[in-house]
Design a protein around this motif. Sequence first.
Motif, PDB file in Angstrom:
ATOM      1  N   LEU A  61       2.965   4.447  -0.864  1.00 18.06           N
ATOM      2  CA  LEU A  61       3.002   5.324  -2.030  1.00 18.06           C
ATOM      3  C   LEU A  61       4.320   5.189  -2.783  1.00 18.06           C
ATOM      4  CD1 LEU A  61       0.556   6.470  -0.489  1.00 18.06           C
ATOM      5  CD2 LEU A  61       1.324   8.765  -1.103  1.00 18.06           C
TER       6      LEU A  61
ATOM      7  N   PHE B  24      -6.661  -1.178  -0.592  1.00 10.72           N
ATOM      8  CA  PHE B  24      -7.277   0.120  -0.287  1.00 10.72           C
ATOM      9  C   PHE B  24      -8.778  -0.030  -0.083  1.00 10.72           C
ATOM     10  CE2 PHE B  24      -3.314   1.166  -2.373  1.00 10.72           C
ATOM     11  CZ  PHE B  24      -2.834   2.224  -1.608  1.00 10.72           C
TER      12      PHE B  24
ATOM     13  N   MET C  20      -6.670  -2.539  -6.468  1.00  6.46           N
ATOM     14  CA  MET C  20      -6.935  -1.666  -5.322  1.00  6.46           C
ATOM     15  C   MET C  20      -7.534  -2.431  -4.137  1.00  6.46           C
ATOM     16  SD  MET C  20      -5.960   1.428  -5.732  1.00  6.46           S
ATOM     17  CE  MET C  20      -5.120   2.251  -7.091  1.00  6.46           C
TER      18      MET C  20
ATOM     19  N   HIS D 294      -1.804   5.211  -6.111  1.00  7.30           N
ATOM     20  CA  HIS D 294      -1.891   5.170  -4.657  1.00  7.30           C
ATOM     21  C   HIS D 294      -2.019   6.578  -4.088  1.00  7.30           C
ATOM     22  CE1 HIS D 294      -0.006   0.906  -4.042  1.00  7.30           C
ATOM     23  NE2 HIS D 294      -0.766   0.961  -5.115  1.00  7.30           N
TER      24      HIS D 294
ATOM     25  N   ARG E 207       4.080   5.729  -6.690  1.00 12.88           N
ATOM     26  CA  ARG E 207       2.896   5.108  -7.275  1.00 12.88           C
ATOM     27  C   ARG E 207       1.769   6.148  -7.320  1.00 12.88           C
ATOM     28  NH1 ARG E 207       3.583   0.008  -3.163  1.00 12.88           N
ATOM     29  NH2 ARG E 207       4.468  -1.525  -4.619  1.00 12.88           N
TER      30      ARG E 207
ATOM     31  N   MET F 197       0.803  -1.220   0.000  1.00 13.69           N
ATOM     32  CA  MET F 197       0.000   0.000   0.000  1.00 13.69           C
ATOM     33  C   MET F 197       0.836   1.270   0.000  1.00 13.69           C
ATOM     34  SD  MET F 197      -3.103  -1.050   2.614  1.00 13.69           S
ATOM     35  CE  MET F 197      -4.159   0.323   2.144  1.00 13.69           C
TER      36      MET F 197
END
Length: 833
Positions: free
Chosen positions: A426, A467, A464, A439, A436, A424
């Motif tokens: 970034l 997330f 995703m 993200h 990313r 997850m």
Amino acid sequence: MADDLATRVRADASTTAEAVTKGAALLDDVIRNLISRQGRYPDIASAHDWYLALAYTVRDRMLARWVASARTYSIQGMKVACYLSAEFLIGPQLGNNLLNLGIEDDARKAMFALGLDLDELLAVEEEPGLGNGGLGRLAACYLDSLASLQIPAIGYGIRYEFGIFDQEIRDGWQVERTDKWLEKGNAWEIIRPEVSYYVGFGGHTEHAADASGHLRVRWIPARQVKGVACDMPMQGFRVDTCNLLRLWKSEAVESFDFEDFNAGEYYEAVHEKVHSETLSKVLYPNDEPEIGKRLRLAQQYFFVSCSLQDMLRLMDITGTPIEDFAEHFAVQLNDTHPSIAVAELMRLLIDVRELSWDAAWSITQRTFAYTNHTLLPEALETWSLPLFNSQSPRLLEIIYEINRRFLEDVRRAFPGDEERVARMSLIDETGGRKVRMAHLATVGSHAVNGVAGLHSELLRQTVMRDFAEMFPERFLNVTNGVTPRRFVMLSNPGLAQLLDKTIGDEWRSDLSRLGALAAHADDPAFHEAWRAIRRDNKAALALRIQKTVGIDVDPDMLFDVQVKRIHEYKRQHLNALYIIALYRRLCRNPDLVTAPRCFIFGGKAAPGYAMAKLIIRLITGVAEVVNHDPATRGRIKVVFYPNFNVKHGHWIYPAADLSEQMSTAGKEASGTGNMKFMMNGALTIGTLDGANVEIREEAGPENFFLFGLTAQQVEDSKREGYRPQQYVEANDELRDALEQIAQGRFSRGDTNMFRPLLDNLLHHDPFLVLADFADYAACQERVSEAWRDVRQWTRMSIINTARSGKFSSDRAIQEYCERIWDARAVRIDLAHA
């Protein structure tokens, strides 16, 4: 002088005086604009001069509505939807604006009085090169719907001097030519030098405590570029609302260095100007080399920084506290291209406006929403840290801090799950550290939407998933839509008039009203009128094909159409393999009963995408053989229509009988071409992918030709070890088609030309072309059988149009307004504004 000239022209056209009465005022203004804006008079005016005079006349009427709209929004303090997109493929504007203003008939009469043909003037207009494909076309449809639904809105993007490219086909191959769409100017834009902002690049940052002891950061850029606003009005349909498309043109802060010039450094004197203007020079530079990546990232930062600074300026003009930013602007990120806006808004709020981190982050998350358009991992943008840092060091610091705080939240929510933390983050730490961008957009937004039911579900399940598990309330679906104004009313006027006569004209503003058409699906008289319009559209396209590529096409053939960006996952080569198989079948059995077909392709391959270019060459090679073989004359024709764009789509969508939507299941986010075809009465042959799922649900399974693996079956096949050779061994026609290609049948005897394509299919086949071939070929036989039943095919065509109402961009925008933006309609009254 203009008044005298207009009087003289009307006198000369006395035989048509009654016909032009309603367009008299328009005629006067056209002549006045020809003289006062262009310095021309009718005797020497070219078609382009007349086009400009008419365009300026139409623009004047739009500007009055634009001013009324802007003034009303300012007075009432309405929330504005801001659509950030790297592309706005708006298409030619004159016809669309005449339609939306309701003055097309007046313009036609006025032009006739001047001895001109309105259609010929419409053909003169150059298509704005502001986009490439579905992403930009969708953004343009949404601007149309925002204005038509009277929603305060601004579209923000880049004023590219050159579009992606004009496509020519030479010796069967795609050749790219510079798209000089601005060569003769743009009648619709207003350049505003007074609305400009500075955007920094490179340099370093300085950290220090302010008088209150708070840490403040100062970014010292190595260079700056100025972004100048270039505005285009976006007129709503039969309303007084006229919104704004604001595009940014890059300029040097200082265009000319006199010291260098006086010292004899003539090149250096203008170097900064040339370097700065490169930013808005071309759409999508090839990002394979490092210099291309650097330019693309700079373009993205340039336009989002200018756009956000513009929003802050609008806040200042009205004296609105900066803390209320999210109550006045809803900003939609159209894919990852503008996602750097999350970090830039934080910079502007923290460093420039000196808000606290928590206050700035709250504003940022409440302001932004993110639309994801792809499940392909390679299409989810990432930028290497060295590149990002060299371009925007301060923004990278902010992204680090966003990531640090965010990962603390992840660890609290999922204690001990460091693999999840890494997924997850970034920052991608594997294979070279990268930012990313998807993200960043997801973390910095309050809503994340996919663009079709299947796509949104797969988004939650795949790219995703982490997330969606952490923020399930953020994820939702808004199925794409297209504007019926351009893609039915403008491009298919015969159909529009038939619809008006049959069910009334309310469908023009509410496409769900098309449902009433189903009551006429079995009416023989209506069938006859329907078929007559469709044949006229096909005859018109056949004439354009003959003029463009020199191929004679019978309008009574089944027009089997696949027009879209050329890509392996869209599988134009599956279509080509079937054509080869059908061709070989007819050669072996000349008496075979099958529907006569014209296969029509169109679309561009990215300049650096060798496999896509090879697919084009295969299609043109097949056309070369099939079209010249006497054995199949009148049975099959193959056409590659070059330089497919919005303008050409006006001819193609209304003429299609069969719409090819054959992407590998799970790869197409939504599609919008599939919707345009459906609205115009084409039947779809397709996989359960993207919006095809919903199109089939709306049309009914009996009115949709379904084939292919499902998304789950595709994943299962890959997981179990997909072997493309087994499908070749099991299917004689497929094996023969591949052998014909390998033997050079479609490459003038060159047995090496298609070797990369064949090797890819036989040893990898990443998009399961060979796995779906047999089912696709069988489905095409069902198509052929259905075509021979004229009554039933006509009924299916009518039903497809009748049930296409869901796919209006008006419906999609209403969902964005209600579920994401909290934006409301504002009625503009031109008379009292």
